[in-house]
Write an enzyme that holds these catalytic residues in place. Structure first.
Site, PDB file in Angstrom:
ATOM      1  N   THR A  11     -39.289   1.707   1.988  1.00  0.00           N
ATOM      2  CA  THR A  11     -40.540   2.466   2.010  1.00  0.00           C
ATOM      3  C   THR A  11     -41.085   2.582   3.425  1.00  0.00           C
ATOM      4  O   THR A  11     -41.447   3.676   3.883  1.00  0.00           O
ATOM      5  CB  THR A  11     -41.578   1.780   1.104  1.00  0.00           C
ATOM      6  OG1 THR A  11     -41.084   1.755  -0.231  1.00  0.00           O
ATOM      7  CG2 THR A  11     -42.904   2.520   1.135  1.00  0.00           C
ATOM      8  N   SER A  36     -41.542   6.006  -0.899  1.00  0.00           N
ATOM      9  CA  SER A  36     -41.545   4.927  -1.892  1.00  0.00           C
ATOM     10  C   SER A  36     -40.116   4.619  -2.284  1.00  0.00           C
ATOM     11  O   SER A  36     -39.254   5.498  -2.275  1.00  0.00           O
ATOM     12  CB  SER A  36     -42.347   5.314  -3.142  1.00  0.00           C
ATOM     13  OG  SER A  36     -41.678   6.324  -3.880  1.00  0.00           O
ATOM     14  N   CYS A  37     -39.853   3.344  -2.577  1.00  0.00           N
ATOM     15  CA  CYS A  37     -38.533   2.924  -3.045  1.00  0.00           C
ATOM     16  C   CYS A  37     -38.733   1.995  -4.234  1.00  0.00           C
ATOM     17  O   CYS A  37     -39.847   1.520  -4.487  1.00  0.00           O
ATOM     18  CB  CYS A  37     -37.754   2.221  -1.934  1.00  0.00           C
ATOM     19  SG  CYS A  37     -38.452   0.641  -1.403  1.00  0.00           S
ATOM     20  N   PRO A  38     -37.686   1.706  -5.015  1.00  0.00           N
ATOM     21  CA  PRO A  38     -37.855   0.888  -6.221  1.00  0.00           C
ATOM     22  C   PRO A  38     -38.475  -0.474  -5.977  1.00  0.00           C
ATOM     23  O   PRO A  38     -39.306  -0.926  -6.752  1.00  0.00           O
ATOM     24  CB  PRO A  38     -36.419   0.766  -6.759  1.00  0.00           C
ATOM     25  CG  PRO A  38     -35.752   2.006  -6.296  1.00  0.00           C
ATOM     26  CD  PRO A  38     -36.323   2.269  -4.938  1.00  0.00           C
ATOM     27  N   GLY A  60     -40.177  -1.258  -3.124  1.00  0.00           N
ATOM     28  CA  GLY A  60     -41.422  -1.089  -2.375  1.00  0.00           C
ATOM     29  C   GLY A  60     -41.548  -2.048  -1.212  1.00  0.00           C
ATOM     30  O   GLY A  60     -42.646  -2.402  -0.817  1.00  0.00           O
TER      31      GLY A  60
END
Length: 519
Positions: free
Chosen positions: A16, A8-10, A12
């Site tokens: 990700t 997951s990344c900020p 998304g």
């Protein structure tokens, strides 16, 4: 061995899925099996319970807290940031293998460690509470941006399509007439513009009006959603109500995204403060549904209306006036395009990149009804083109100078063609992770040149995303492509030149060492 993972990344969006693909490929290369759950902007398909149960180890590659982390309790776990999975997936697989072997050798100790980790994962937050203040501020902002982006994409593309259809159905004046459509009887306009009471399914202009109204409605949520989910990142669910209400007030007062950011932080911190009050047991049950939203929403709205609204409105107006003034000054607007291009190429999908992108999309929302050469439309075009350039430049460099890149980078280069064409700046991240300063410098030079050229070529764009796939929505698409091609060539030339200098220096150092040994 069998592994499972979560990425997951900020935002998304790109990190990700790139991290998930990298981990799965690295596992296959090492002779293992792996299945990854991507907790991105499109939602996630949770791993099956039996898949988790059969896994020998878990890899978390995330910048936001993993949802339902307790599902993985008892499993040996590798826990890193999402970029680590993109840059060193084989290393993470090796760590997972080592942990799985240690667990097999001492299952009692591993089970105790897993039980301790399960309790920590029960509370889901949106930031790393142990990170620095600067990192947490970035994560709060990126949480708001990640939830705002779907509204930007939906609204922007719908409005762009409405203008395209209006030009077909209504001729030269169609793109102007489509902005008159609404869901109410507007003063001075014919009642036929009210789609709620006069929608004609046989009219192309009515369908164009429908697209415009829905797209404009989506744009209307940008500031409230940005504010609401900044507050959500700070205080979790208690922050949503004050954040969204405060953002709506900010938008109504005309403070734009600056007001949304302010109310997001104010609402989040007030909600967090109130939620930590120590109250009698009889009051605890109504705290989350009555007390916290009541107090935090009231205070957030009052602070915006009474204290911050007017100065933020003044600042927003002056920023808008400055942008409009740049629109009448060719050199100033070109300089702005260069600066935004440099920002897009700096951290390739990180916070600086997203600031430039948010600036462009916010400006796009303010001119939704414009049918001319508004500077905001040129800025949106410059930002997207500049974001396409870094991965395309890396792809070209790996094609013309393969010997300067590792086999893994050459493989990433083939994928970067599509990522760059689709406006996914993150396609250049694997290269930046392996060789930061050379790649970042070349990306900034190429993106800055592209941003300036797009402004110079008078290109416009109504869609907030899509890359080359939204070419019909680009003003002067041929010169737009030319600007991207020039930026790509510059990026590739600079990175090849810098890497060649390193290679030459390394060769000379080796030769000197050999001479010294011989002597």
């Amino acid at each position: 061995m069998k592994f499972v993972g979560v990425t997951s990344c900020p935002t998304g969006i790109a990190h990700t899925y790139m991290a998930a693909e990298a981990l799965e490929q690295a596992a296959r290369d090492a002779g293992h099996e792996m299945e990854v759950e991507t907790q991105g902007s499109a939602g996630s398909s949770p791993l099956k319970t039996e898949t988790i149960a059969s896994a020998d180890a878990v890899i978390f590659a995330h910048d936001l807290e993993v949802k339902d982390k307790s599902r993985f309790a008892g499993k040996p776990t590798v826990d890193v940031g999402v970029k680590k999975a993109i840059s060193d997936a084989p290393g993470l697989i090796a760590q997972a293998v080592q942990l799985a072997e240690e667990r097999a050798a001492n299952p009692q100790a591993a089970a105790a460690a897993g039980a301790a980790g399960a309790g920590a994962g029960a509370l889901v937050t949106k930031v790393d509470q142990n990170a620095s203040v600067g990192t947490r501020i970035r994560q709060w902002l990126m949480t708001g941006v990640s939830y705002m982006i779907p509204f930007v994409a939906a609204g922007g593309i719908l409005i762009a399509l409405s203008f395209m259809l209006a030009q077909v159905a209504g001729g030269k004046k169609g793109a102007i007439g489509v902005t008159n459509y609404s869901l109410t009887d507007a003063a001075g306009l014919a009642k036929s513009y009210n789609l709620m009471t006069h929608f004609d399914p046989t009219s192309g202009m009515n369908w164009a009006g429908l697209l415009f109204v829905v797209g404009a409605a989506s744009f209307g949520f940008l500031v409230p959603i940005l504010s609401g989910f900044i507050a959500f990142g700070i205080a979790d669910r208690p922050g949503i109500a004050p954040g969204i209400v405060g953002g709506s007030i900010a938008a109504t007062m005309g403070t734009g995204f600056l007001g949304g950011i302010a109310t997001g932080f104010i609402g989040g911190f007030i909600a967090l403060f109130v939620s930590r009050w120590k109250v009698p047991k009889g009051v605890r049950g109504v705290m989350p549904v009555v007390v916290i939203p009541l107090i935090s929403t009231l205070l957030t709205g009052a602070i915006m209306i009474i204290i911050l609204g007017r100065p933020l409105k003044w600042l927003t107006d002056h920023l808008t006036d400055g942008l409009n003034n740049l629109g009448t000054n060719g050199a100033g607007l070109v300089l702005l395009g260069v600066v935004l291009g440099l920002m897009m190429g700096f951290d390739l999908g990180g916070p600086v990149n997203k600031v430039a992108y948010t600036f462009a999309t916010t400006g796009l929302a303010t001119v939704a009804a414009s049918n001319g050469d508004a500077p905001q439309l040129r800025i949106m075009a410059a930002v997207m083109a500049a974001g396409m350039t870094p991965p395309l430049g890396m792809a070209l460099a790996t094609t013309v100078r393969k010997r300067l890149f590792t086999p893994a980078e050459q493989e990433n280069g083939r994928a970067a063609w599509l990522l760059g064409a689709s406006f996914i700046s993150e396609g250049a991240i694997p290269f930046a992770a392996a060789d930061p300063w050379r790649v970042i410098v070349s990306s900034m030079v190429g993106s800055g040149a592209t941003g300036g050229l797009v402004i110079l070529f008078n290109n416009t764009l109504r869609a907030p995303h899509g890359g080359i796939w939204v070419a019909p929505l680009i003003g002067n698409p041929f010169t737009y492509v030319l600007a991207v091609v020039i930026g790509t060539l510059i990026t590739a030339a600079v990175v090849v030149g810098l890497k060649s200098m390193r290679s030459t220096a390394s060769t000379q150092a080796t030769a000197a060492a050999d001479q010294l040994v011989a002597a």
